[in-house]
Design a protein around this motif. Structure first.
Motif, PDB file in Angstrom:
ATOM      1  N   ARG A  12      33.152 -29.468  29.014  1.00 37.40           N
ATOM      2  CA  ARG A  12      33.628 -28.254  29.687  1.00 37.40           C
ATOM      3  C   ARG A  12      35.047 -27.916  29.225  1.00 37.40           C
ATOM      4  O   ARG A  12      35.343 -26.777  28.869  1.00 37.40           O
ATOM      5  CB  ARG A  12      33.585 -28.474  31.202  1.00 37.40           C
ATOM      6  CG  ARG A  12      33.875 -27.292  32.045  1.00 37.40           C
ATOM      7  CD  ARG A  12      33.773 -27.683  33.518  1.00 37.40           C
ATOM      8  NE  ARG A  12      32.593 -28.489  33.793  1.00 37.40           N
ATOM      9  CZ  ARG A  12      31.495 -28.054  34.397  1.00 37.40           C
ATOM     10  NH1 ARG A  12      31.449 -26.827  34.837  1.00 37.40           N
ATOM     11  NH2 ARG A  12      30.468 -28.849  34.600  1.00 37.40           N
ATOM     12  N   ALA A  13      35.921 -28.929  29.216  1.00 36.08           N
ATOM     13  CA  ALA A  13      37.295 -28.710  28.767  1.00 36.08           C
ATOM     14  C   ALA A  13      37.327 -28.296  27.296  1.00 36.08           C
ATOM     15  O   ALA A  13      38.132 -27.454  26.894  1.00 36.08           O
ATOM     16  CB  ALA A  13      38.132 -29.973  28.987  1.00 36.08           C
ATOM     17  N   CYS A  14      36.446 -28.884  26.500  1.00 35.45           N
ATOM     18  CA  CYS A  14      36.377 -28.558  25.079  1.00 35.45           C
ATOM     19  C   CYS A  14      35.973 -27.095  24.872  1.00 35.45           C
ATOM     20  O   CYS A  14      36.611 -26.370  24.109  1.00 35.45           O
ATOM     21  CB  CYS A  14      35.389 -29.487  24.384  1.00 35.45           C
ATOM     22  SG  CYS A  14      35.284 -29.244  22.611  1.00 35.45           S
ATOM     23  N   ASP A 102      43.828 -12.030  33.171  1.00 40.70           N
ATOM     24  CA  ASP A 102      43.101 -12.094  34.442  1.00 40.70           C
ATOM     25  C   ASP A 102      41.645 -12.511  34.219  1.00 40.70           C
ATOM     26  O   ASP A 102      41.099 -13.340  34.958  1.00 40.70           O
ATOM     27  CB  ASP A 102      43.149 -10.753  35.170  1.00 40.70           C
ATOM     28  CG  ASP A 102      44.524 -10.404  35.713  1.00 40.70           C
ATOM     29  OD1 ASP A 102      45.414 -11.292  35.760  1.00 40.70           O
ATOM     30  OD2 ASP A 102      44.729  -9.215  36.071  1.00 40.70           O
ATOM     31  N   VAL A 103      41.012 -11.919  33.207  1.00 41.50           N
ATOM     32  CA  VAL A 103      39.627 -12.275  32.888  1.00 41.50           C
ATOM     33  C   VAL A 103      39.552 -13.744  32.490  1.00 41.50           C
ATOM     34  O   VAL A 103      38.659 -14.475  32.933  1.00 41.50           O
ATOM     35  CB  VAL A 103      39.067 -11.355  31.777  1.00 41.50           C
ATOM     36  CG1 VAL A 103      37.741 -11.886  31.240  1.00 41.50           C
ATOM     37  CG2 VAL A 103      38.908  -9.932  32.294  1.00 41.50           C
ATOM     38  N   ALA A 104      40.486 -14.203  31.671  1.00 43.08           N
ATOM     39  CA  ALA A 104      40.503 -15.616  31.250  1.00 43.08           C
ATOM     40  C   ALA A 104      40.624 -16.542  32.458  1.00 43.08           C
ATOM     41  O   ALA A 104      39.924 -17.559  32.540  1.00 43.08           O
ATOM     42  CB  ALA A 104      41.652 -15.853  30.268  1.00 43.08           C
ATOM     43  N   THR A 107      37.328 -16.614  34.199  1.00 45.87           N
ATOM     44  CA  THR A 107      36.373 -17.408  33.422  1.00 45.87           C
ATOM     45  C   THR A 107      36.600 -18.894  33.665  1.00 45.87           C
ATOM     46  O   THR A 107      35.658 -19.635  33.958  1.00 45.87           O
ATOM     47  CB  THR A 107      36.502 -17.091  31.919  1.00 45.87           C
ATOM     48  OG1 THR A 107      36.127 -15.733  31.697  1.00 45.87           O
ATOM     49  CG2 THR A 107      35.636 -18.019  31.075  1.00 45.87           C
ATOM     50  N   ASP A 108      37.843 -19.331  33.533  1.00 47.53           N
ATOM     51  CA  ASP A 108      38.147 -20.750  33.725  1.00 47.53           C
ATOM     52  C   ASP A 108      37.734 -21.210  35.126  1.00 47.53           C
ATOM     53  O   ASP A 108      37.129 -22.276  35.288  1.00 47.53           O
ATOM     54  CB  ASP A 108      39.634 -21.015  33.498  1.00 47.53           C
ATOM     55  CG  ASP A 108      40.041 -20.844  32.034  1.00 47.53           C
ATOM     56  OD1 ASP A 108      39.162 -20.652  31.165  1.00 47.53           O
ATOM     57  OD2 ASP A 108      41.252 -20.896  31.759  1.00 47.53           O
ATOM     58  N   GLN A 109      38.048 -20.412  36.121  1.00 47.86           N
ATOM     59  CA  GLN A 109      37.698 -20.762  37.500  1.00 47.86           C
ATOM     60  C   GLN A 109      36.182 -20.835  37.665  1.00 47.86           C
ATOM     61  O   GLN A 109      35.656 -21.779  38.275  1.00 47.86           O
ATOM     62  CB  GLN A 109      38.296 -19.728  38.453  1.00 47.86           C
ATOM     63  CG  GLN A 109      38.025 -20.009  39.902  1.00 47.86           C
ATOM     64  CD  GLN A 109      38.644 -18.943  40.809  1.00 47.86           C
ATOM     65  OE1 GLN A 109      38.932 -17.828  40.390  1.00 47.86           O
ATOM     66  NE2 GLN A 109      38.848 -19.308  42.056  1.00 47.86           N
ATOM     67  N   LEU A 143      29.046 -19.732  26.937  1.00 44.42           N
ATOM     68  CA  LEU A 143      30.379 -20.122  26.465  1.00 44.42           C
ATOM     69  C   LEU A 143      30.433 -20.208  24.943  1.00 44.42           C
ATOM     70  O   LEU A 143      31.402 -19.751  24.325  1.00 44.42           O
ATOM     71  CB  LEU A 143      30.810 -21.442  27.094  1.00 44.42           C
ATOM     72  CG  LEU A 143      31.185 -21.340  28.566  1.00 44.42           C
ATOM     73  CD1 LEU A 143      31.294 -22.720  29.181  1.00 44.42           C
ATOM     74  CD2 LEU A 143      32.470 -20.556  28.734  1.00 44.42           C
ATOM     75  N   LEU A 144      29.415 -20.773  24.334  1.00 44.75           N
ATOM     76  CA  LEU A 144      29.383 -20.832  22.873  1.00 44.75           C
ATOM     77  C   LEU A 144      29.332 -19.423  22.279  1.00 44.75           C
ATOM     78  O   LEU A 144      29.997 -19.132  21.274  1.00 44.75           O
ATOM     79  CB  LEU A 144      28.208 -21.681  22.393  1.00 44.75           C
ATOM     80  CG  LEU A 144      28.370 -23.174  22.643  1.00 44.75           C
ATOM     81  CD1 LEU A 144      27.045 -23.911  22.449  1.00 44.75           C
ATOM     82  CD2 LEU A 144      29.460 -23.762  21.753  1.00 44.75           C
ATOM     83  N   HIS A 145      28.563 -18.548  22.894  1.00 40.69           N
ATOM     84  CA  HIS A 145      28.510 -17.155  22.427  1.00 40.69           C
ATOM     85  C   HIS A 145      29.871 -16.478  22.582  1.00 40.69           C
ATOM     86  O   HIS A 145      30.310 -15.748  21.686  1.00 40.69           O
ATOM     87  CB  HIS A 145      27.432 -16.373  23.178  1.00 40.69           C
ATOM     88  CG  HIS A 145      27.435 -14.932  22.819  1.00 40.69           C
ATOM     89  ND1 HIS A 145      27.135 -14.479  21.548  1.00 40.69           N
ATOM     90  CD2 HIS A 145      27.742 -13.833  23.553  1.00 40.69           C
ATOM     91  CE1 HIS A 145      27.253 -13.166  21.524  1.00 40.69           C
ATOM     92  NE2 HIS A 145      27.617 -12.752  22.729  1.00 40.69           N
ATOM     93  N   LEU A 146      30.542 -16.711  23.694  1.00 39.89           N
ATOM     94  CA  LEU A 146      31.873 -16.112  23.892  1.00 39.89           C
ATOM     95  C   LEU A 146      32.869 -16.629  22.857  1.00 39.89           C
ATOM     96  O   LEU A 146      33.714 -15.861  22.371  1.00 39.89           O
ATOM     97  CB  LEU A 146      32.389 -16.388  25.307  1.00 39.89           C
ATOM     98  CG  LEU A 146      31.781 -15.534  26.402  1.00 39.89           C
ATOM     99  CD1 LEU A 146      32.268 -15.998  27.773  1.00 39.89           C
ATOM    100  CD2 LEU A 146      32.100 -14.060  26.189  1.00 39.89           C
TER     101      LEU A 146
END
Length: 185
Positions: A12-14, A102-104, A107-109, A143-146
């Protein structure tokens, strides 16, 4: 973030670290620009740095919205899609940088709150021409697509910036992060 993602052992962190690095690449390409420069289209392309920052954030927002709500209609915005690729009247570079941040954060949350990155998301619904109905993705795939989508646009951003004033990714990264002067600067 430095030129390389630091070693991480948690998946997840990666994934989030690599997404952050690519976001930084787009953001750094706009380092030190005026609003007018951020809106400039120095090639035959319609792409501008402000537009790339905004588009990448809108795409990320849509995919994370899909993870959260399972509604694929989010991929068909209720605004003129070309407005997502440029700054509109009254919008500034600072506005889209803040929106991107803000979006980032959202996403992280969201990703940190997921129990299983491999859990199936709801099947896509009809109505999005480039996404066949019935596809089932996982948050990991999203996440990989993003990362892939953001990296593509970070490359675009490098070319747009270099076309504007000759600045390159390493010198911009060094300036944005306050690195000590390098012999290649």
């Amino acid at each position: 973030m430095p030129g390389l993602v630091p070693p991480v052992v948690d998946e997840r962190a990666c994934l989030l670290a690599f997404l952050t690095q690519q976001r930084d690449g787009i953001r750094y390409a706009a380092h030190g620009l005026t609003d007018e420069q951020a809106m400039a289209r120095p090639s035959v392309s319609e792409l501008s740095l402000g537009g790339l920052i905004k588009h990448a954030a809108l795409v990320e927002q849509a995919w994370i919205g899909f993870i959260h709500d399972g509604d694929s209609s989010i991929f068909m915005p209720d605004y003129d899609w070309t407005e997502g690729f440029r700054l509109v009247p009254g919008e500034t570079l600072a506005d889209v940088l803040r929106f991107s941040a803000d979006v980032a954060g959202h996403t992280d949350q969201t990703v940190n709150g997921l129990e299983d990155l491999g859990a199936p998301l709801p099947p896509t619904t009809p109505g999005v021409p480039w996404i066949p109905a019935g596809l089932v993705w996982s948050p990991r795939w999203v996440l990989l697509h993003l990362i892939e989508e953001t990296a593509r646009h970070a490359g675009h951003a490098d070319i747009v910036r270099e076309s504007l004033d000759g600045a390159t990714c390493w010198t911009l990264m060094a300036a944005a992060e306050g690195w000590p002067e390098q012999p290649w600067e």
